[in-house]
Design an enzyme around this catalytic site. Sequence first.
Site, PDB file in Angstrom:
ATOM      1  N   LYS A   5       0.806  -1.219   0.000  1.00 49.71           N
ATOM      2  CA  LYS A   5       0.000   0.000   0.000  1.00 49.71           C
ATOM      3  C   LYS A   5       0.844   1.275   0.000  1.00 49.71           C
ATOM      4  CE  LYS A   5      -4.172  -1.883   0.387  1.00 49.71           C
ATOM      5  NZ  LYS A   5      -5.248  -1.705  -0.610  1.00 49.71           N
ATOM      6  N   ASN A  16      -2.964  -6.951  -5.239  1.00 52.37           N
ATOM      7  CA  ASN A  16      -3.924  -6.309  -4.350  1.00 52.37           C
ATOM      8  C   ASN A  16      -4.265  -4.910  -4.838  1.00 52.37           C
ATOM      9  OD1 ASN A  16      -4.264  -4.347  -1.786  1.00 52.37           O
ATOM     10  ND2 ASN A  16      -5.108  -6.353  -1.296  1.00 52.37           N
ATOM     11  N   ASP A  17      -5.545  -4.640  -5.033  1.00 55.34           N
ATOM     12  CA  ASP A  17      -6.088  -3.300  -5.258  1.00 55.34           C
ATOM     13  C   ASP A  17      -5.786  -2.722  -6.645  1.00 55.34           C
ATOM     14  OD1 ASP A  17      -7.136  -0.774  -4.981  1.00 55.34           O
ATOM     15  OD2 ASP A  17      -5.550  -0.028  -3.677  1.00 55.34           O
ATOM     16  N   THR A  35      -1.257  -6.921  11.069  1.00 53.42           N
ATOM     17  CA  THR A  35      -0.887  -6.615   9.686  1.00 53.42           C
ATOM     18  C   THR A  35      -1.911  -5.742   8.967  1.00 53.42           C
ATOM     19  OG1 THR A  35      -1.908  -8.640   8.854  1.00 53.42           O
ATOM     20  CG2 THR A  35       0.414  -8.753   9.505  1.00 53.42           C
ATOM     21  N   VAL A  76      -0.336 -14.330   6.367  1.00 52.49           N
ATOM     22  CA  VAL A  76       0.624 -13.251   6.111  1.00 52.49           C
ATOM     23  C   VAL A  76       1.882 -13.525   6.922  1.00 52.49           C
ATOM     24  CG1 VAL A  76       0.998 -10.758   6.045  1.00 52.49           C
ATOM     25  CG2 VAL A  76      -1.312 -11.658   5.767  1.00 52.49           C
ATOM     26  N   CYS A 118     -16.627 -29.403  39.271  1.00 50.73           N
ATOM     27  CA  CYS A 118     -15.296 -29.750  38.757  1.00 50.73           C
ATOM     28  C   CYS A 118     -15.143 -31.248  38.581  1.00 50.73           C
ATOM     29  CB  CYS A 118     -14.219 -29.231  39.708  1.00 50.73           C
ATOM     30  SG  CYS A 118     -14.329 -27.462  40.081  1.00 50.73           S
TER      31      CYS A 118
END
Length: 524
Positions: A43, A71-72, A138, A198, A438
């Site tokens: 970007k 991307n984009d 990210t 990523v 428990c």
Amino acid sequence: MEIDYSLYLVTDSTPAILGKNHLEDVVRAAVEGGVTVVQYRDKHSDTGDLIRTAQSLRTICRQHAVPLIINDRVDVALAVDADGIHLGQTDMDAITARQIAGSKMTIGVTVSSLAEAMAAVEAGADYLGIGTVYATPTKEDTKAILGTAGVRDILGGITGLEKVVPTVAIGGINAKNIQRVMFKSQAMRKRLDGIAVVSAIMAADDPKAAAQELRRLATKPPGFINEGRPNPIKAVDYLLRRANSVIKDLGAKHPLCHNMTNLVVQNFAANVALSIGSSPIMANNGDEAPELAALGGALVINMGSITPEATTNYVRAGQAYNACGQPVLFDPVGAGATKLRRETVKRLMADCYFEVIKGNESELSVLWGELDTQQKGVDSGISTSSNLDKAALTMKLAARERNVVVMTGKTDYLSDGIRTYAIKNGSGYLGRITGSGCTLGTTIAACLAAHREDKLLATLSGILMYEIAAERAAVRDDVKGPGTFVPAFIDELANIATLAHEFDGSWLDQAKVERIGIREPDSV
């Protein structure tokens, strides 16, 4: 172009993720390790630099027959003859992108809601990126954290559309949770086609090895579902006929029951485990879990005592048992009492798979996300829900989590998302002693370890053994109150174990189990 989306790499060139590595070197190692799609995302660089880098990545990808997605930037994708483009909700719309790029270019769209997913498909998207699944550093523009339940809702919602599109999930996915994401996000008629990562590769010391491990995990069924599909038989009589055999198997196999619980309960839990035929160990250090899980037992995570160290140990242990395919029971004690407990529940539910979740109505409401008021301590509080509402909550949570859920109370509710039952056994003494909830978890977990074919049957068998033993103890002449009830209760647990060993299921004549007819959720 037919694309294998199973392991989808989204690049990140920022120093915080890439470090001192070169982008091309990391991508080359990743595709050699098994990445099936690469998306070039940047970007910040100017157009000239984007084109030069994209050309290098295209060469690397085509050498390994791996598609390159940009991307984009439709202009960059066209300039380098990329295989596709990927658009976010704030990027160019898919219809305009198609007009510019032409019919041959693959177009993907990021979606975070069913409405966005349906709009993207209508606009001509060839695949969907669903996220954000978990919080991630990210991306700063995440509108919502979906979790696996949110992914499943989207998958279920687009199932009936005329156009079938592949889907990948993205956001905080790594080697520790990739299998849980794929398993828990699956809708009734649609599952994810792949996982996008990523930092799990881009920030790895060895990107090739990281890619190999992720590809292996993405294409291999997780160990924790090795027990098979839920049994379709719902008849109570059928389940009761088999329950005695489960208890008999428990005594014959003596499975390990690993309890992570507070010090107040440990002695009682150990005695209960021994009396039913299990082999107990009280170990709160998660570093021991891999070796213990390999012994073939079950794990109980009881959220009685919460500290950062305890939570980390719970996660380590849960993941170790998941990796070995051994059952884990989660008891979210006081889940809604404090912010810390709510955050701990959220982390444990994200990081581990639980074959059984056992809690009271308030605790399960927190897990479902419906509790608006703060829970007071570990008690459920006064309920305004009908019996049908309680059964429905139990079923919905089990269906969402793809496991078995037990709601404890005067009447217990049990469901695997398909079969739902009410159980009306037990004794008032159980509410007047420490650790009864428990140790019910201990009993259920031991049964899960002994009987892997049908986890609902195993859970029901454990509940009935525990609560019928309590009833039998409560009417003994030597029981005068809570103090004398406890040793009598342990004796009766052992007596039932003995009866089961002798093929005597007469104790089950006391079982009070009813099937609840509720419509199964459509999205599961």
